[in-house]
Design a protein around this motif. Sequence first.
Motif, PDB file in Angstrom:
ATOM      1  N   PHE A  11      35.263  30.596 -13.228  1.00 48.14           N
ATOM      2  CA  PHE A  11      34.737  30.594 -11.864  1.00 48.14           C
ATOM      3  C   PHE A  11      35.282  31.866 -11.244  1.00 48.14           C
ATOM      4  O   PHE A  11      36.486  31.983 -10.993  1.00 48.14           O
ATOM      5  N   ASN A  28      35.771  35.296  -8.824  1.00 45.65           N
ATOM      6  CA  ASN A  28      35.870  35.704  -7.435  1.00 45.65           C
ATOM      7  C   ASN A  28      36.115  37.202  -7.378  1.00 45.65           C
ATOM      8  O   ASN A  28      36.975  37.708  -8.095  1.00 45.65           O
ATOM      9  N   ASP A  72      30.678  34.181  -8.893  1.00 45.33           N
ATOM     10  CA  ASP A  72      30.588  32.940  -8.124  1.00 45.33           C
ATOM     11  C   ASP A  72      30.849  33.104  -6.632  1.00 45.33           C
ATOM     12  O   ASP A  72      30.215  32.445  -5.825  1.00 45.33           O
ATOM     13  N   HIS A  73      31.820  33.905  -6.277  1.00 39.62           N
ATOM     14  CA  HIS A  73      32.005  34.123  -4.849  1.00 39.62           C
ATOM     15  C   HIS A  73      32.678  35.451  -4.566  1.00 39.62           C
ATOM     16  O   HIS A  73      33.197  36.106  -5.462  1.00 39.62           O
TER      17      HIS A  73
END
Lengths: 97, 375
Positions: free
Chosen positions: B89, B91, B113-114
């Motif tokens: 995940f 970032n 993802d972000h």
Amino acid sequence: MKIQHESVNMALDPTKILNFSPALRLQWEETQKKHVILYPEGIVELNVPSTEILKLCDGEHNAEQILVELEAKFNQTGLKNDIYGFLEVAIENGWIS
Amino acid sequence: MAGSVNLTITPPRWLLAELTYSCPLQCPYCANPIDFASIKNELGTEDWLRVLTEARAMGAVQLGFSGGEPLTRQDLPVLVKHARELGYFSNLITSGYGMTEAKIVELKEAGLDHIQVSIQSPEKTLNDELAGTESFEHKKEVARLVKKHGYPMVLCVVVHRKNIHQIREILEMATELGADYLEVANTQYYGWAHLNRDQLLPTKEQFEEAEAIAQAYKEKVKGKMKIYYVIPDFYEDRPKACMNGWGTTFLTIAPDGTALPCHSARELPGLVCPNVKDMSIYDIWHHSEAFNHFRGDEWMKEPCRSCPEKTKDFGGCHCQAYLLTGDMHNTDPACSLSPDRERVYEAIFKARNDSESGNVKPLVFRNPKNSKMLA
């Protein structure tokens, strides 16, 4: 004095189709042998029942249907409070809507 | 009797990939080492791909691409794509400087993802002054574009004496930009922030007021925006459980491949940190001297050794112990039980003196010129 539990199901509409948040990820972690929810800055480890519930928040099921499906799958009745309770928590945490 | 700290080696869960020390900004509280300009030999793409693969195989799942400014790495989309395929995940921790809409789309397609965008202040003049470059409007535009393209948007504002009075405006700016997460990070005094501590450390009254405002706002925006309030520990009685325990959860890889149990650990003299060019991630995590150094409680001195709270805070932060007392094995003076507690009071006193002197010291900006001069 008996404290009246305010129904925690207030925010849950059992007929509303539920979706897992597109901003988060639900995935299997091999090293932990667990499903997890991944979100910015965080990890939530899930047990088997929670995972089963969240997997059905797939844009096709509502809470009523999730209940029917899981009671059938686990060959068990009386799961309503547990499942609706968890869905409430999931909504409050922004995992599903 | 005090319990003992668990010695079982748990797998890394978070990987911080510091891709580069290059940065167009010059923030005077940067966590990078003071001597970053003399650290050469950035890892190449192949090495990074291998690092990602090996750490993932061990269990790392949260991944931060950081720096410096990670956007200065041309291979960022390749690394992002690989990370996604491995199941991270991921970032991107960016100043937003150099970001374009095309890049935001490209990274999204690669599987990012972000994105965490940092803004120095909700006010243009101060933002640009602290960043050492004109960047305010662009940063806000990047924050909007991040939202537009469907990423969860994390806004990060580092708080210190120059902007702590703007806490309300910081919170309102986050709402206006539609941040999903707001990280209000009180400066942690390592690296450049340590160097500029007299100029940056707020007073206790300032801390308390800002915290009360932020906590009240947190309630107000509950369900819409999640606020992470990173507390400073100079005004606390107990130290932070640094890195969730040394070598238990976090793995940082510096731009030159040095593997660090925490991103400030290369400041610690006597700690020989391994390099991914010489060792596998598995061996680094399990067998290197550096990662084992503060595992368990054998290393502890009093008052930590016999303290029942050692299983909670693991003696606090070793970098802070070193910076304030000169010995990384000492109890973190952020603990009121530390015999060196007065070092914290001295720091507070010196900072207050600076702010009240009417002759404040200028900030030392984080740039290669200052880095070379100070190293």
